[in-house]
Design an enzyme around this catalytic site. Sequence first.
Site, PDB file in Angstrom:
ATOM      1  N   ASP A 297       0.840  -1.193   0.000  1.00  0.00           N
ATOM      2  CA  ASP A 297       0.000   0.000   0.000  1.00  0.00           C
ATOM      3  C   ASP A 297       0.877   1.246   0.000  1.00  0.00           C
ATOM      4  O   ASP A 297       1.994   1.238   0.539  1.00  0.00           O
ATOM      5  CB  ASP A 297      -0.886   0.046   1.255  1.00  0.00           C
ATOM      6  N   ARG A 298       0.364   2.321  -0.553  1.00  0.00           N
ATOM      7  CA  ARG A 298       1.117   3.576  -0.606  1.00  0.00           C
ATOM      8  C   ARG A 298       1.566   4.027   0.789  1.00  0.00           C
ATOM      9  O   ARG A 298       2.673   4.546   0.955  1.00  0.00           O
ATOM     10  CB  ARG A 298       0.251   4.666  -1.258  1.00  0.00           C
TER      11      ARG A 298
END
Length: 267
Positions: A112-113
């Site tokens: 995930d970012r």
Amino acid sequence: MLGGNVLQEFRTRFGDGAKVLAGEVFCADGTVVDASTELAPGTVVYLYRDLPDEVPVPFEVPILFRDNDIVVADKPHFLATMPRGGHIAQTALVRLRRELDLPELSPAHRLDRLTAGVLLFTTRREVRGAYQTLFADGRVRKTYLARATGTPTVELPAVLRSRIIKERSRLQAFEELGESNAETYVEPLGMGVYRLTPRTGRTHQLRVHMCSIGVPIEHDPLYPQVLEVAADDFSRPLQLLAHTLEFDDPITGAPRRFVSARSLQKG
């Protein structure tokens, strides 16, 4: 695409093939399109848009390991793994392709970012499938560290199982009744730190599972509630770290183990 040579189609349809020649057009699997690429009709390709308003992520992407087949990066918080939505140039994939001069670099999996830590890339299309299959088949051992607040509503350590669904129209993933598709082993390490061992890889799985037992991960802007965070606010990184990655190399058979050099914030 209408099909055939991509460069020629760009020149015919748009009057310019510069982005193809610059290595800024790629297939869905991350393969770079070049002047010789031929694709079937209906194939979707992506290109790096010019985004003057894309906010720079002010953190480096250290390299933990590199050889002829793979690059292992220690991804910082706030940097997406690969282009998606409004994040194009400010992604680990694009940065490392340019910094390392590896146009065929492709992620073998994703983080995930907002999650930091160990991220594996392949360097050549010939080996890409072998490493991606490791992750698809669940033959990679991953552990995460998380700092969370609150008191767990279940006795730990424990295996958490549930059915997690992520819809494009909703920022949050959610749990629903039905056969479980997500499994996480949660161990308390003391002082609000937990070791998380996912046995599946659903979107936001660790964040949803921690929140579900009353200990949401610190600085999470989505769980338990959605919070607005300015695009240039890097002051509160999600306290979730992809700490270790272990597998038997599909090319050499050698055992591999990579450990993030990052640590969680205190308090």
